[in-house]
Design an enzyme around this catalytic site. Structure first.
Site, PDB file in Angstrom:
ATOM      1  N   MET A   8      -1.376  -7.040   6.501  1.00 52.94           N
ATOM      2  CA  MET A   8      -2.741  -8.250   6.704  1.00 52.94           C
ATOM      3  C   MET A   8      -1.849  -7.875   4.890  1.00 52.94           C
ATOM      4  O   MET A   8      -2.764  -8.701   4.493  1.00 52.94           O
ATOM      5  CB  MET A   8      -3.759  -7.654   5.953  1.00 52.94           C
ATOM      6  CG  MET A   8      -4.329  -6.190   7.155  1.00 52.94           C
ATOM      7  SD  MET A   8      -5.893  -5.425   6.783  1.00 52.94           S
ATOM      8  CE  MET A   8      -6.319  -3.599   8.376  1.00 52.94           C
ATOM      9  N   SER A   9      -0.606  -8.721   5.275  1.00 56.64           N
ATOM     10  CA  SER A   9      -0.650  -9.503   3.331  1.00 56.64           C
ATOM     11  C   SER A   9       0.366 -10.226   3.734  1.00 56.64           C
ATOM     12  O   SER A   9       0.639 -10.682   4.483  1.00 56.64           O
ATOM     13  CB  SER A   9      -0.136  -8.229   2.661  1.00 56.64           C
ATOM     14  OG  SER A   9       0.833  -7.107   3.043  1.00 56.64           O
TER      15      SER A   9
ATOM     16  N   SER B  29       0.232  -1.027  -0.328  1.00 52.07           N
ATOM     17  CA  SER B  29      -0.200  -0.235  -0.389  1.00 52.07           C
ATOM     18  C   SER B  29       0.883   1.357   0.036  1.00 52.07           C
ATOM     19  O   SER B  29       2.014   1.387   1.039  1.00 52.07           O
ATOM     20  CB  SER B  29      -0.917  -0.077   1.746  1.00 52.07           C
ATOM     21  OG  SER B  29      -1.504  -0.429   1.286  1.00 52.07           O
TER      22      SER B  29
ATOM     23  N   ALA C 165       3.073  -2.141   4.276  1.00 48.96           N
ATOM     24  CA  ALA C 165       2.596  -1.394   4.964  1.00 48.96           C
ATOM     25  C   ALA C 165       2.485  -1.456   6.214  1.00 48.96           C
ATOM     26  O   ALA C 165       1.431  -2.880   6.079  1.00 48.96           O
ATOM     27  CB  ALA C 165       1.635  -0.278   4.028  1.00 48.96           C
TER      28      ALA C 165
ATOM     29  N   TYR D  60      -8.272 -10.128   2.937  1.00 52.79           N
ATOM     30  CA  TYR D  60      -9.764  -9.616   2.982  1.00 52.79           C
ATOM     31  C   TYR D  60     -11.154  -8.967   2.208  1.00 52.79           C
ATOM     32  O   TYR D  60     -12.334  -8.691   2.474  1.00 52.79           O
ATOM     33  CB  TYR D  60      -9.726  -8.209   4.443  1.00 52.79           C
ATOM     34  CG  TYR D  60      -8.601  -7.307   3.377  1.00 52.79           C
ATOM     35  CD1 TYR D  60      -7.100  -6.988   4.213  1.00 52.79           C
ATOM     36  CD2 TYR D  60      -9.047  -6.271   2.773  1.00 52.79           C
ATOM     37  CE1 TYR D  60      -6.469  -5.932   3.275  1.00 52.79           C
ATOM     38  CE2 TYR D  60      -8.431  -5.372   1.793  1.00 52.79           C
ATOM     39  CZ  TYR D  60      -7.182  -5.311   2.780  1.00 52.79           C
ATOM     40  OH  TYR D  60      -5.916  -4.428   1.896  1.00 52.79           O
ATOM     41  N   GLU D  61      -9.571  -8.650   0.475  1.00 55.82           N
ATOM     42  CA  GLU D  61     -10.768  -8.478  -0.464  1.00 55.82           C
ATOM     43  C   GLU D  61     -11.780  -9.699  -0.493  1.00 55.82           C
ATOM     44  O   GLU D  61     -12.725  -9.217  -1.772  1.00 55.82           O
ATOM     45  CB  GLU D  61      -9.998  -8.217  -1.010  1.00 55.82           C
ATOM     46  CG  GLU D  61      -8.686  -7.160  -1.219  1.00 55.82           C
ATOM     47  CD  GLU D  61      -7.853  -7.252  -2.696  1.00 55.82           C
ATOM     48  OE1 GLU D  61      -8.597  -6.386  -3.158  1.00 55.82           O
ATOM     49  OE2 GLU D  61      -6.546  -7.404  -2.008  1.00 55.82           O
TER      50      GLU D  61
ATOM     51  N   HIS E  83      -7.328   4.437   6.347  1.00 58.83           N
ATOM     52  CA  HIS E  83      -5.708   3.305   5.544  1.00 58.83           C
ATOM     53  C   HIS E  83      -5.468   5.086   4.296  1.00 58.83           C
ATOM     54  O   HIS E  83      -4.457   4.907   4.103  1.00 58.83           O
ATOM     55  CB  HIS E  83      -6.688   3.242   4.411  1.00 58.83           C
ATOM     56  CG  HIS E  83      -5.603   1.909   3.609  1.00 58.83           C
ATOM     57  ND1 HIS E  83      -4.736   1.449   3.095  1.00 58.83           N
ATOM     58  CD2 HIS E  83      -5.988   2.889   2.238  1.00 58.83           C
ATOM     59  CE1 HIS E  83      -4.643   1.255   2.352  1.00 58.83           C
ATOM     60  NE2 HIS E  83      -5.108   2.088   1.237  1.00 58.83           N
TER      61      HIS E  83
ATOM     62  N   ASN F 147       2.524   3.758  10.573  1.00 62.83           N
ATOM     63  CA  ASN F 147       1.545   3.901  11.046  1.00 62.83           C
ATOM     64  C   ASN F 147       2.433   2.789  12.980  1.00 62.83           C
ATOM     65  O   ASN F 147       2.370   2.567  12.868  1.00 62.83           O
ATOM     66  CB  ASN F 147       0.314   4.217  11.590  1.00 62.83           C
ATOM     67  CG  ASN F 147      -0.306   2.331  11.195  1.00 62.83           C
ATOM     68  OD1 ASN F 147       0.373   2.434  10.500  1.00 62.83           O
ATOM     69  ND2 ASN F 147      -1.004   1.462  11.954  1.00 62.83           N
TER      70      ASN F 147
ATOM     71  N   HIS G 202      -3.747   0.518  -4.953  1.00 69.36           N
ATOM     72  CA  HIS G 202      -3.030  -1.194  -5.041  1.00 69.36           C
ATOM     73  C   HIS G 202      -3.320   0.065  -6.910  1.00 69.36           C
ATOM     74  O   HIS G 202      -4.427  -0.663  -7.259  1.00 69.36           O
ATOM     75  CB  HIS G 202      -3.473  -1.470  -4.867  1.00 69.36           C
ATOM     76  CG  HIS G 202      -3.292  -2.394  -3.528  1.00 69.36           C
ATOM     77  ND1 HIS G 202      -1.952  -3.389  -3.362  1.00 69.36           N
ATOM     78  CD2 HIS G 202      -3.444  -1.610  -2.107  1.00 69.36           C
ATOM     79  CE1 HIS G 202      -1.509  -3.137  -1.769  1.00 69.36           C
ATOM     80  NE2 HIS G 202      -2.408  -2.283  -1.041  1.00 69.36           N
TER      81      HIS G 202
ATOM     82  N   HIS H 158      -5.477  -9.328  -1.502  1.00 68.82           N
ATOM     83  CA  HIS H 158      -5.466  -9.453  -0.211  1.00 68.82           C
ATOM     84  C   HIS H 158      -6.737 -10.322   0.044  1.00 68.82           C
ATOM     85  O   HIS H 158      -7.641 -10.581  -0.047  1.00 68.82           O
ATOM     86  CB  HIS H 158      -5.579  -8.241   0.355  1.00 68.82           C
ATOM     87  CG  HIS H 158      -4.754  -7.053   1.168  1.00 68.82           C
ATOM     88  ND1 HIS H 158      -5.186  -6.295  -0.640  1.00 68.82           N
ATOM     89  CD2 HIS H 158      -3.575  -6.759   0.836  1.00 68.82           C
ATOM     90  CE1 HIS H 158      -3.687  -5.487  -0.583  1.00 68.82           C
ATOM     91  NE2 HIS H 158      -2.653  -5.553   0.429  1.00 68.82           N
TER      92      HIS H 158
HETATM   93  O1  LIG Z   1      -0.853  -4.812   0.977  1.00 71.92           O
HETATM   94  P1  LIG Z   1      -0.345  -4.149   2.076  1.00 71.92           P
HETATM   95  O2  LIG Z   1      -0.435  -5.452   3.249  1.00 71.92           O
HETATM   96  O3  LIG Z   1       0.552  -2.777   2.346  1.00 71.92           O
HETATM   97  O4  LIG Z   1      -1.458  -2.823   2.848  1.00 71.92           O
HETATM   98  C1  LIG Z   1      -1.957  -2.773   4.100  1.00 71.92           C
HETATM   99  C2  LIG Z   1      -2.125  -4.280   4.502  1.00 71.92           C
HETATM  100  C3  LIG Z   1      -4.174  -3.454   3.985  1.00 71.92           C
HETATM  101  O5  LIG Z   1      -3.824  -3.720   2.358  1.00 71.92           O
HETATM  102  C4  LIG Z   1      -4.079  -2.043   4.171  1.00 71.92           C
HETATM  103  C5  LIG Z   1      -4.247  -0.879   5.228  1.00 71.92           C
HETATM  104  O6  LIG Z   1      -3.753   0.076   5.446  1.00 71.92           O
HETATM  105  O7  LIG Z   1      -2.299  -1.467   4.253  1.00 71.92           O
HETATM  106  N1  GUN Z   2      -3.182  -4.687  10.239  1.00 70.85           N
HETATM  107  C1  GUN Z   2      -2.905  -3.747  10.139  1.00 70.85           C
HETATM  108  N2  GUN Z   2      -2.481  -2.571   8.723  1.00 70.85           N
HETATM  109  C2  GUN Z   2      -1.878  -2.427   8.424  1.00 70.85           C
HETATM  110  N3  GUN Z   2      -1.458  -1.783   7.415  1.00 70.85           N
HETATM  111  C3  GUN Z   2      -0.501  -0.733   7.993  1.00 70.85           C
HETATM  112  N4  GUN Z   2      -0.956   0.064   9.042  1.00 70.85           N
HETATM  113  C4  GUN Z   2      -0.930  -1.149   9.531  1.00 70.85           C
HETATM  114  C5  GUN Z   2      -2.011  -1.769  10.421  1.00 70.85           C
HETATM  115  O1  GUN Z   2      -1.956  -1.122  11.821  1.00 70.85           O
HETATM  116  N5  GUN Z   2      -2.754  -2.976  10.892  1.00 70.85           N
END
Ligand SMILES: O=P(O)(O)O[C@@H]1C[C@H](O)[C@@H](CO)O1
Ligand code: GUN
Length: 274
Positions: A212-213, A31, A114, A86-87, A248, A236, A62, A84
């Site tokens: 989350m990835s 992200s 991220a 979650y999608e 986000h 963050n 993305h 992801h």
């Molecule tokens: O694809 P990533 O893991 O970089 O994205 C992170 C996880 C979620 O998709 C998103 C949440 O803000 O950022």
């Molecule tokens: N799970 C999770 N994914 C993130 N992607 C960017 N920040 C975060 C976070 O605080 N938690």
């Protein structure tokens, strides 16, 4: 109903009809980190929607395309946008790009994401080399039938993130005077950010960052005997650490703020991914 091997073959043939080289290095840009693909020269863009059996990215930040070409003297294929869990995609769909990368010749994979900082020594904007991961997504990407042609039924996961490459990256960061953390990345399923209690739990079990990835792609890359390196952009502090809600927009904004450092580090890493 085509099986996974047939789908991989069809997608491979389509991609090879678009590029006349075998990429050595694969990149997955998380992200807000897709900007790195702009550094690729002699770009060939392949939109996910045009690739047989490929999902499409649905998350802000993305783009949803492969960017293939030259980066720091290497032939690369970058995912500008990932999929992801979650999608609502299946694990097979999320990791299908990694199977394709392997099939077209990729031997080294750099995963970026991220993530939220759990380790309170981190600050937003930090970059973290992933030394190991904790899969708390609730699912394993290799569940179901194993195709021996793709990899073993029970893959060893004692060193998913290549230690030798990680050590070299630290040397590079020192030379570039880039502040670089190292730590354990925990994948949660998302799409919710963690509760403060879940962040405390993550810390107790040894996580330095939550996301989350990445874990899904890393496991399948390991299964396929691809060398894996991972970099998290700590966009963050994880929930409950600072007295503020998570968004986000902040994730993408922080990634954008550190893009110069991120790009500089990654461009210096590409030549050593061998
Ligand atoms: O694809 P990533 O893991 O970089 O994205 C992170 C996880 C979620 O998709 C998103 C949440 O803000 O950022
Ligand atoms: N799970 C999770 N994914 C993130 N992607 C960017 N920040 C975060 C976070 O605080 N938690």
């Amino acid at each position: 109903m085509k099986n996974l091997l047939d789908k991989i073959q069809e997608a491979k043939s389509y991609i090879e009809s678009k590029i006349n080289f075998a990429p050595e290095v694969g990149l997955v840009l998380g992200s807000g980190l897709g900007v790195l693909a702009e550094e690729i020269e002699n770009k060939i863009i392949i939109k996910y929607e045009d690739i047989p059996y490929f999902p499409v990215s649905t998350v802000v930040g993305h783009a949803g395309q492969f960017v293939c070409g030259d980066l720091e003297g290497r032939k690369v294929i970058a995912m500008q946008g990932r999929f992801h869990f979650y999608e609502g995609y299946s694990m097979e769909e999320i990791t299908f790009p990694i199977r394709i990368m392997k099939k077209i010749g990729v031997k080294n994979l750099l995963l970026t994401n991220a993530a939220g900082g759990v380790n309170e020594a981190y600050v937003p904007g930090d970059l973290m080399i992933i030394t190991d991961h904790i899969n708390m997504s609730g699912v394993n990407p290799l569940l179901g039938k194993n195709y021996d042609e793709l990899g073993p039924r029970f893959p060893d996961c004692s060193e998913i993130y290549n230690k030798e490459i990680n050590n070299k990256i630290f040397e590079i960061a020192k030379k570039l005077d880039i502040r670089l953390q190292k730590g354990v990345y925990q994948m949660n399923s998302g799409p919710t950010y963690e509760t403060p209690a879940e962040v405390r739990f993550a810390r107790i079990i040894g996580a330095d960052a939550v996301g989350m990835s990445t874990v899904t792609e890393a496991v399948v890359a390991r299964h396929s005997d691809i060398k894996v390196t991972g970099i998290s952009c700590i966009t963050n502090m994880a929930a409950g650490i600072l007295d503020q809600p998570l968004h986000h927009g902040e994730v993408v904004e922080t990634a954008n703020m550190v893009k110069k450092t991120f790009i500089n580090l990654v461009k210096n890493i590409i030549p050593i991914l061998k």
